[in-house]
Design an enzyme around this catalytic site. Structure first.
Site, mmCIF file in Angstrom:
data_model
loop_
_atom_site.group_PDB
_atom_site.id
_atom_site.type_symbol
_atom_site.label_atom_id
_atom_site.label_comp_id
_atom_site.label_asym_id
_atom_site.label_seq_id
_atom_site.Cartn_x
_atom_site.Cartn_y
_atom_site.Cartn_z
ATOM 1 N N GLY A 213 10.813 -1.783 -23.212
ATOM 2 C CA GLY A 213 11.888 -0.799 -23.210
ATOM 3 C C GLY A 213 12.947 -1.151 -22.186
ATOM 4 O O GLY A 213 13.075 -2.305 -21.764
ATOM 5 N N SER A 214 13.695 -0.166 -21.779
ATOM 6 C CA SER A 214 14.766 -0.375 -20.809
ATOM 7 C C SER A 214 14.193 -0.600 -19.417
ATOM 8 O O SER A 214 13.041 -0.246 -19.132
ATOM 9 C CB SER A 214 15.696 0.834 -20.788
ATOM 10 O OG SER A 214 15.027 1.964 -20.246
ATOM 11 N N THR A 215 15.014 -1.162 -18.544
ATOM 12 C CA THR A 215 14.586 -1.363 -17.164
ATOM 13 C C THR A 215 14.284 -0.033 -16.486
ATOM 14 O O THR A 215 13.325 0.086 -15.711
ATOM 15 C CB THR A 215 15.663 -2.130 -16.386
ATOM 16 O OG1 THR A 215 15.842 -3.417 -17.001
ATOM 17 C CG2 THR A 215 15.267 -2.326 -14.934
ATOM 18 N N ALA A 216 15.074 0.986 -16.794
ATOM 19 C CA ALA A 216 14.853 2.305 -16.197
ATOM 20 C C ALA A 216 13.505 2.879 -16.620
ATOM 21 O O ALA A 216 12.748 3.403 -15.787
ATOM 22 C CB ALA A 216 15.980 3.253 -16.584
ATOM 23 N N SER A 217 13.181 2.783 -17.911
ATOM 24 C CA SER A 217 11.899 3.324 -18.377
ATOM 25 C C SER A 217 10.735 2.512 -17.826
ATOM 26 O O SER A 217 9.673 3.061 -17.503
ATOM 27 C CB SER A 217 11.855 3.357 -19.906
ATOM 28 O OG SER A 217 11.955 2.053 -20.452
ATOM 29 N N GLY A 218 10.920 1.205 -17.703
ATOM 30 C CA GLY A 218 9.871 0.369 -17.133
ATOM 31 C C GLY A 218 9.607 0.682 -15.677
ATOM 32 O O GLY A 218 8.454 0.728 -15.230
ATOM 33 N N GLU B 30 8.032 -5.502 -20.427
ATOM 34 C CA GLU B 30 9.012 -6.362 -21.101
ATOM 35 C C GLU B 30 10.264 -5.521 -21.244
ATOM 36 O O GLU B 30 10.327 -4.618 -22.085
ATOM 37 C CB GLU B 30 8.464 -6.832 -22.454
ATOM 38 C CG GLU B 30 9.196 -8.022 -23.024
ATOM 39 C CD GLU B 30 10.426 -7.624 -23.815
ATOM 40 O OE1 GLU B 30 11.548 -7.841 -23.282
ATOM 41 O OE2 GLU B 30 10.286 -7.101 -24.919
ATOM 42 N N CYS C 258 16.495 -7.285 -26.740
ATOM 43 C CA CYS C 258 16.502 -7.680 -25.331
ATOM 44 C C CYS C 258 16.768 -9.166 -25.180
ATOM 45 O O CYS C 258 17.157 -9.624 -24.105
ATOM 46 C CB CYS C 258 15.174 -7.318 -24.676
ATOM 47 S SG CYS C 258 13.736 -8.046 -25.487
#
Length: 501
Positions: A231-236, A253, A287
């Site tokens: 997912g997104s960097t924020a969600s990760g 990822e 991505c």
């Protein structure tokens, strides 16, 4: 194709209820066809209670699944691949309907899903044992499953991400609970149904949901022993923080702003083809998209001219139309966000060199289309050169020296993919070693190479998928040591002294 889509839509209930859906009507959300903006169906989400039930069931299943031999697990995975293959056309059309991607691209995604189950099913029983002779001690290494694992998936490639997590996870002896992307959950839920017809009860499960409630509850559960998120960097980052409370290992990822570096001696025909493929495949909702093209100043005018002509020829439309190159983005929110980046690029002084023509009439007038867009004269400080746009938008900038190109690539917060194009192999390899990314593609931009490590660095996450090493990531190491009988085992002198009779 239209007939197949009609049959699938007709078979869907007005409200899709799954085993771990709750009964609360307020937990429903609508899945929309992004090509038309029209509802496909309504999904009944889960809640905290159903998350608890899913994990408890998964934990019970683990107690028997973990003791299956590697040969037995191999047979299950290979059978799963065969069963998924039987449903490949159905899955591709369903994915096209809820995600918007061209059906031929959706077919590729489902094909990868089948292949990844076959890959891990073929190798899991062939991994060598590890044994060490340390003189007085023999030592063996045992790879054991973690237990109940969680997979958090995005909307862009449900079959690819499901296969990339499920196949090695199950092969290693774990059980898994998945949470699909809310914009396109139907394909993943159907994949799970198919797999449940093959694997023992509760080895594979999924809980649909809207927003962060379900993923956070899954990650935070004390019985969950590993988490993999795409997912997104924020969600990760949020997932990693939640998992850290219980010291749960994670594989992330995340996003990418991937550079496509073209030197003056590159094969122009190859570059044009790969740049268009890299930037616009999967409508840029990837991505790994080659969204940032960097070209040596001597080749810049020629390449810009060729790319401009190519972008104008891209056909945007319904993914069910086999002549479509680029389908709609997945949601109205995503459409508005990508369009706002295009306006931002104009304001910052980039040149809008080319745009395609999205459909505006008939049943597609309400679709979430974004015209394929090419910006030139883009500098590294512009927003569109730094942010992951996640749509059919590509930027082109120039460089003069090899050092400048490397510095520009490495200035990104992301570090997933990079492409390097040059007929000078020595230079290409030198640049490759200097790039701070997880994967470098030299004179090609083929991303789906099963059997090789996939993953990034920096804000693109950590951990690797799709290769033999992934089986080790889904396992924990136990070291067993025992006397060899060849020589005395060393002991602390103090213990020897005080234990004498």
């Amino acid at each position: 194709m239209a007939e197949a889509a009609a049959r699938i839509l007709e078979a869907l209930p007005a409200v899709c209820e799954y085993r771990w859906s709750c009964k609360d009507a307020s937990k429903r959300f609508t899945v929309v066809n992004p090509a038309t903006g029209e509802p496909i169906t309504v999904v009944q989400a889960g809640n905290l209670d159903t998350v608890q039930g899913a994990i408890q069931a998964s934990h019970r299943a683990f107690e028997s699944w973990r003791w299956k031999t590697r040969q037995e697990r191999s047979l299950y995975l290979l059978q799963a691949a065969d069963e998924l293959q039987k449903h490949s056309h159905e899955l591709a059309v369903l994915l096209c309907l809820e995600n918007g991607k061209p059906v031929k691209d959706a077919s590729f995604d489902v094909g990868f899903l089948v292949q990844v189950f076959r890959y891990f099913g073929s190798i899991v029983d062939k991994l060598p044992s590890e044994f060490f002779d340390q003189g007085s001690i023999y030592s063996s290494v045992i790879y054991e499953p973690h237990g109940v694992c969680v997979g958090i998936l995005p909307f862009n490639w449900p079959p690819v991400h499901a296969g990339g997590k499920l196949a090695p996870c199950l092969a290693a002896g774990n059980t898994m609970v998945l949470k699909p992307g809310e914009q396109a959950p139907l394909t993943l839920m159907r994949i799970v149904e198919i797999l449940q017809s093959v694997f023992p009860a509760d080895v594979v499960q999924a809980v649909p949901g809207l927003g962060p409630e379900i993923p956070q509850a899954l990650i935070n559960h004390p019985l969950v022993k590993m988490v993999s998120l795409t997912g997104s960097t924020a969600s990760g980052s949020q997932a990693a923080q939640t998992a850290a409370v219980t010291l749960t290992p994670t594989v992330l990822e995340l996003g990418g702003k991937n550079a496509f570096v073209v030197f003056e001696d590159a094969d122009l025909e190859l570059v044009v083809r790969d740049a268009i493929d890299g930037a616009f495949f999967n409508k840029g909702e990837s991505c790994t998209a080659a969204s940032r093209i960097l070209v040596h100043k001597d080749l810049y005018p020629t390449l810009v001219s060729r790319l401009t002509a190519a972008v104008k020829k891209l056909r945007t439309g319904d993914g069910l139309d086999e002549t479509t190159h680029i389908g709609p983005v997945v949601s109205r929110e995503r459409q508005q966000e990508v369009l706002s980046y295009i306006e931002q690029g104009k304001r910052e002084g980039a040149t809008l060199a080319a745009q395609g023509d999205p459909p505006t009439a008939g049943r597609l007038s309400g679709g979430f289309f974004v015209p394929p867009t090419l910006f030139t004269d883009v500098t590294a400080d512009m927003t569109i050169a730094q942010r992951e746009i996640f749509g059919p938008v590509v930027t082109v900038g120039s460089f003069e020296t090899e050092e400048e190109a490397v510095k520009t690539v490495n200035s990104s917060q992301y570090g997933l993919f990079a492409g390097v194009y040059s007929s000078d192999f020595t230079r290409a390899m030198r640049v490759t070693r200097k790039l701070d990314v997880g994967v470098v593609l030299v004179n090609n931009y083929f991303r789906a190479l099963l059997g090789t490590p996939f993953g990034g660095v920096k804000d693109s996450g950590y951990g690797r998928e799709h290769w033999i090493g992934t089986l080790r990531e889904w396992s924990r190491v136990k070291n067993v040591r025992f006397p060899s009988g060849l020589s005395p085992i060393p002991a602390w002198g103090g213990a020897v002294d005080v234990c004498k009779l």
